[in-house]
Design an enzyme around this catalytic site. Structure first.
Site, PDB file in Angstrom:
ATOM      1  N   ASP A  53       0.799  -1.095  -0.080  1.00 23.56           N
ATOM      2  CA  ASP A  53       0.023   0.065   0.004  1.00 23.56           C
ATOM      3  C   ASP A  53       1.509   1.050   0.267  1.00 23.56           C
ATOM      4  O   ASP A  53       2.263   0.877   0.088  1.00 23.56           O
ATOM      5  CB  ASP A  53      -0.808  -0.070   1.422  1.00 23.56           C
ATOM      6  CG  ASP A  53      -2.279   1.098   1.472  1.00 23.56           C
ATOM      7  OD1 ASP A  53      -2.451   1.935   0.087  1.00 23.56           O
ATOM      8  OD2 ASP A  53      -3.575   0.935   1.587  1.00 23.56           O
TER       9      ASP A  53
HETATM   10  C1  BGC Z   1      -5.182   3.118   0.166  1.00 21.81           C
HETATM   11  C2  BGC Z   1      -4.696   2.173  -0.820  1.00 21.81           C
HETATM   12  C3  BGC Z   1      -4.403   2.976  -2.685  1.00 21.81           C
HETATM   13  C4  BGC Z   1      -3.403   3.475  -2.596  1.00 21.81           C
HETATM   14  C5  BGC Z   1      -3.412   4.187  -3.655  1.00 21.81           C
HETATM   15  C6  BGC Z   1      -3.807   4.319  -0.332  1.00 21.81           C
HETATM   16  O1  BGC Z   1      -4.091   5.372   0.873  1.00 21.81           O
HETATM   17  O2  BGC Z   1      -5.114   2.246   1.308  1.00 21.81           O
HETATM   18  O3  BGC Z   1      -6.415   1.601  -1.499  1.00 21.81           O
HETATM   19  O4  BGC Z   1      -4.690   1.904  -3.206  1.00 21.81           O
HETATM   20  O5  BGC Z   1      -3.881   4.164  -1.614  1.00 21.81           O
HETATM   21  O6  BGC Z   1      -4.233   5.360  -3.939  1.00 21.81           O
END
Ligand code: BGC
Length: 992
Positions: A376
């Site tokens: 993530d």
């Molecule tokens: C989120 C993810 C997301 C990523 C990219 C993160 O803050 O937890 O679910 O895919 O950002 O935007």
């Protein structure tokens, strides 16, 4: 290797990055919903000071990805500032106070230090699992791995590293972008959110959210949603969709991101996720199962985001992990998912993206995952350690802080390989996994996936960072080169294939009717129903109440990542939200649906009903009242909600409005009221559900762009409601159990959340403690009635064994030479035009490579034993052997055609003890193991029945035995089979 941009992509410019923004997309703290300020009769002393302090509000539209400061700002005019002195007491006293303050701070800090030291959790609560199992062991991926290995064998060290690491936040068009190997025709991969639709893009569909999809319980719609989403992604040049989400699972009903997933049960989540993944990947786009695992709340999910230096630790026991939280991921892997995203939080005090047990042990060994694990965004907290623990891709490439251009991998990974801290075969495995996943979904087909310029016209044709046609090519860097970044490709489909139709269907089917007294629904477009009409000459009068019925006056996209609850709620907020291409509001759809010749619609689209306006209530023959409850991802806040909900009630005083409307509609409540709620999850209904005037309640979840149309489809009976609750609605928040509450304040220097309830979340908790919910998991009404009969339980003839067959051997993964290349081969090419903050794989001097002893964890050199529960994608294939087939007959006994969701629950043998040790094994009262949505004609139709069939697998009947490290299927005692319409309405019962 030539210039940087040959390796990293053909765009070579960037614009000035925002200096040091600690939280990207951060919200100004002053940001509040306009509704809160305009519509509520709340007194907020911060915003008003009787007559002297004036509230000022300035609005500005923000281009995508830019700072929010100044969005909604409140300034106070102070009439007479008497003095600049902040300490208007004698100087000596002032100094005394200062000293006292300093002493207090020192004391507090020391006490805090002692507390932190005393309470810091012990390391090593998550067992080690090394080395990383290699990809390429499953026959279903054999071809892709062969092709991948051929390509990877030709790659240099820096080319390999380039594929594993993002180029940095906002350096290219997508939220995540890897470096390409243009020399060999391997493109930069564009990774984009998901899971609802395509984030930061134009001309796309704002589909209903995951919770709405889950509430349909319709496997075909889950699949079709995946397909449509992927078609849009492909046309926008997106290689990897960051969805579906199945973690959070919904352990805590107030969890800020529960709405991105499908409901609070592992089987429902698992089936929905698998269907969606199949739909996404059949269109050639890589799906991402996220977030693995235990990211059940937003508070403290990330280091520093919440003030604590470390993210929260979700402490989950092995059985619970297997039977609840990892279950949907197992189903995703079984469906062939290309990628898995590890989560921000820690699990058993080890970061999920650096946790060898989770990535090496569970995902890659036991569940046979063949794709790649991506972090993530900034969930990776270590360099070498996370590589060894099984991470394959670092996203977005920046390391410990947002957009600072200091990677944990990139050049650092190159060094770590050169100095032998990360074995060459680990790097080869990372890259091979990524390249194989690319082949597996067919992205090597250049007709469908042309290369980006200059070779072709592929690659992303939109920018996440601006809505303008021309913009910076590398927005986050210091380069000012511009180019066409938005081509505004319309990907919404046309005619019958217009995705809005699908969005509307999902939203209508994801609407759950939980109350319908006197068959008030469906409504008649002409007003009075036949039997009510007698003697009534006046127009039928309908009053529509509540802010949630109307549009946000500033437009549906006026708040960043949808982080405000203004107007009707059709998405929640965060990275999982998208820009609405349009939003059909309930009020406009209701107005359009009624026949204006015979119906008069009045609306009061605010939550505050001033006393002088209460008269409008009395003039109605029917009232429809709207309320909602919002939540979102923790990097944003709205209306005082920082991700996780503060409680489970409607917001903006919705309960109060509903009560007022229901008690006043017609002559003091004599006219019926229909309640519509848009919400991210369960909402407490107790304040109004039993008011006599409340005749119907519809839970419409988060319906997306077709909100109003989908709602009127149900209100007027064009769609017979068939949504079912994907969670339990309690009578009282406490009924979900003591561990169902969000941890809002840190309880430790590393916040600790113990999942002590184990398997008992949602309906399993209510059943165990015999608590009567308001509406149980799986519940929902229809405009017709159904009957179930003729249960047949047909166990397959097989020898019952406690354990599955021995783990089958997989095929051989590719192998590569393990020699470490000469450091000089990793040097940046001469004349490289280095872009600020851009993440490169190069080293800049061979002296950067420092040899030394890497402190491997003690267990690193002792290879872990492969799990007997492994052997194929999703685990040991024998776990998926069908052991019983169940059939039943469903009859439509009512007046109209409708869909029923027939649900199958099992019960384990009562008083079961381990057949070897004699130890009692605890089981939930019942667990969902399957569901089928079946349409049956009603009324005068000839064929009003259908057969419903379920297959139960060995895994369905097993439990995870921690001692054996395997799934155990009891061979003694009887399993119970329960088939019915909800977790508490199970008319068919059988045993075997
Ligand atoms: C989120 C993810 C997301 C990523 C990219 C993160 O803050 O937890 O679910 O895919 O950002 O935007």
């Amino acid at each position: 290797m030539a210039e940087s941009y040959e390796l990293r992509g053909k765009y070579s410019r960037l614009d000035a990055p925002e200096p040091d923004s600690p939280v990207r997309r951060s919200l100004d703290n002053a940001y509040r919903s306009s509704s809160e300020l305009e519509d509520l009769d709340e007194f907020d002393p911060l915003n008003y000071d009787a007559g002297t302090l004036k509230r000022k509000k300035t609005k500005s539209r923000r281009p995508r990805g830019e700072s929010l400061r100044g969005k909604d700002t409140f300034q106070f005019e102070k009439p007479n500032q008497k003095s600049r002195c902040r300490c208007c007491v004698p100087t000596r006293m002032c100094c005394g106070l200062v000293l006292l303050f300093v002493a207090a701070v020192v004391l507090l800090l020391s006490a805090g230090g002692i507390w932190a030291w005393k309470t810091a959790p012990a390391d090593g609560q998550s067992p080690p699992w090394y080395p990383t199992p290699k990809g390429g062991t499953d026959a279903k991926w054999e071809e892709s791995y062969k092709k991948a290995a051929e390509l990877v064998r030709q790659m240099t060290l820096v080319e390999k590293v380039n594929i594993t690491t993002g180029t940095g936040w906002s350096m290219q068009m997508c939220v995540g972008n890897t470096g390409p190997v243009a020399r060999l025709g391997f493109p930069s991969l564009c990774l984009q959110d998901g899971p609802l639709g395509i984030r930061f893009a134009d001309n796309i569909t704002a589909f209903p959210a995951g919770v709405t999809v889950g509430a349909t319980w319709n496997k075909d719609l889950m699949y079709e949603k995946g397909r449509a989403h992927a078609l849009e992604a492909k046309l926008k040049g997106i290689n990897v969709l960051l969805g579906p989400a199945m973690g959070p699972l919904g352990r805590m009903p107030a969890g800020g991101r529960n709405w991105e997933g499908f409901g609070s049960d592992p089987v429902l989540q698992g089936i929905a996720a698998a269907q969606m993944i199949k739909g996404i990947q059949v269109e050639g786009v890589m799906a991402t199962a996220k977030h693995f695992v235990g990211n059940e709340q937003e508070h403290f999910r990330q280091s520093w985001e919440w003030g604590t230096p470390n993210a929260i630790s979700s402490n989950i026991d092995d059985r619970t992990l297997h039977e609840l939280y990892a279950w949907p991921f197992a189903e995703s892997i079984r469906a062939g998912v290309a990628s898995i995203m590890c989560s921000y939080n820690q699990v058993n005090n080890s970061y999920a993206c650096g946790n060898s047990k989770l990535m090496n042990g569970i995902l890659k060994d036991e569940l046979g995952f063949q794709g790649f694990v991506q972090s993530d965004w900034l969930a990776q907290r270590s360099g070498v350690a996370s590589a060894l623990a099984g991470l394959d891709m670092s996203m977005p490439g920046d390391g410990l802080r947002w957009a600072d251009g200091k990677p944990l991998w990139g050049s650092e990974l190159t060094k770590a390989v050169l100095n032998s801290s990360v074995p060459m075969d680990r790097l080869d495995d990372m890259v091979t996994r990524i390249v194989a996943a690319w082949y597996q979904v067919g992205q090597d087909d250049k007709d469908k996936w042309p290369m980006p310029p200059p070779e072709g016209d592929g690659g992303p044709n939109f920018s996440s960072w601006t809505n303008d046609r021309v913009g910076f090519l590398h927005h986050g860097s210091d380069d000012k080169t511009t180019g066409v970044v938005n081509k505004f490709v319309n990907v919404q489909g046309e005619g019958d294939d217009f995705h809005g139709h699908l969005a509307r269907r999902i939203a209508a089917e994801g609407t759950v009717l939980v109350k319908n007294e006197d068959n008030i629904l469906p409504l008649n477009r002409n007003g009075w129903k036949k039997d009510e009409k007698a003697g009534k000459e006046m127009k039928y009068r309908v009053g529509v109440f509540g802010e949630d019925a109307r549009a946000n006056q500033n437009g549906p996209n006026s708040c960043v990542d949808r982080a405000c609850n203004t107007g009707t709620l059709a998405q929640a907020w965060g990275s999982g939200s998208v820009d609405f291409p349009y939003l059909i509001t309930p009020i406009e759809a209701i107005r359009k649906s009624f026949n204006e010749e015979s119906v008069y619609v009045t609306d009061w689209p605010a939550n505050k009903l001033p006393t002088e306006q209460e008269g409008i209530l009395h003039d109605q023959d029917l009232c429809i009242v709207f309320a909602n409850a919002d939540a979102g991802e923790g990097y944003l806040q709205a209306d005082g909600i920082r991700g996780d909900r503060n409680n489970l009630y409607t917001q903006h005083r919705g309960d109060y409005l509903i009560k007022k409307v229901a008690e006043g509609c017609g002559n003091n409540g004599s006219a019926p009221t229909i309640v519509v709620i848009h919400a991210v999850g369960p909402v407490m209904l107790e304040n109004f559900i039993s008011i006599p005037g409340v005749k119907a309640v519809l839970l419409a979840h988060l319906p997306g762009q077709e909100s109003g149309n989908a709602l009127t489809d149900v209100l007027f009976g064009d769609v017979n409601p068939s949504g079912r609750l994907p969670y339990t609605i309690a009578k009282n928040e406490d009924d979900y159990g003591p561990t169902s509450k969000i941890l809002y304040l840190p309880n430790n220097i590393v916040p600790q959340q113990n999942f002590t309830e184990g398997l008992y979340i949602d309906y399993r908790h209510f059943d165990k403690y015999n608590i009567t919910p308001r509406f149980e998991f799986g519940y929902g009404l229809s405009y017709t009635t159904f009957h179930l009969s003729s249960l047949l339980v047909n166990p397959k003839s097989f020898t019952k064994t406690l354990l599955p067959a021995p783990r089958p051997a997989g095929i051989n993964p590719p192998s590569y030479p393990t020699d470490i290349p000469d450091p000089s081969t990793a040097l940046a090419p001469p004349g490289l035009r280095k872009l600020g903050k851009y993440i490169y794989p190069y080293i800049f001097s061979t002296s950067d490579v420092k040899k030394g002893k890497y402190p491997y964890p003690p267990a690193y050199h002792i290879p872990s034993t492969p799990s007997p529960a492994g052997g194929a994608q999703g685990g040991n294939p024998d776990l998926y052997t069908t052991v019983a087939v169940i059939t039943a007959t469903l009859t439509n006994t009512g007046p109209v055609t409708g869909d029923s969701v027939v649900q199958l629950y099992i019960t384990y043998p009562p008083d079961y003890v381990d057949e070897e040790t004699g130890e009692p094994v605890d089981f939930p009262v019942r667990v969902l193991r399957g569901f089928q949505k079946v349409r049956v004609e009603g009324g005068d139709a000839k064929q009003k029945r259908a057969e419903v069939k379920f297959e139960l697998t060995r895994k369905d009947l097993s439990y995870w035995d921690v001692r054996r490290g395997n799934w155990v299927m009891p061979t003694k005692g009887e399993f119970g089979i329960e088939v019915g319409f909800s977790s508490r309405d199970l008319p068919l019962k059988g045993k075997f």
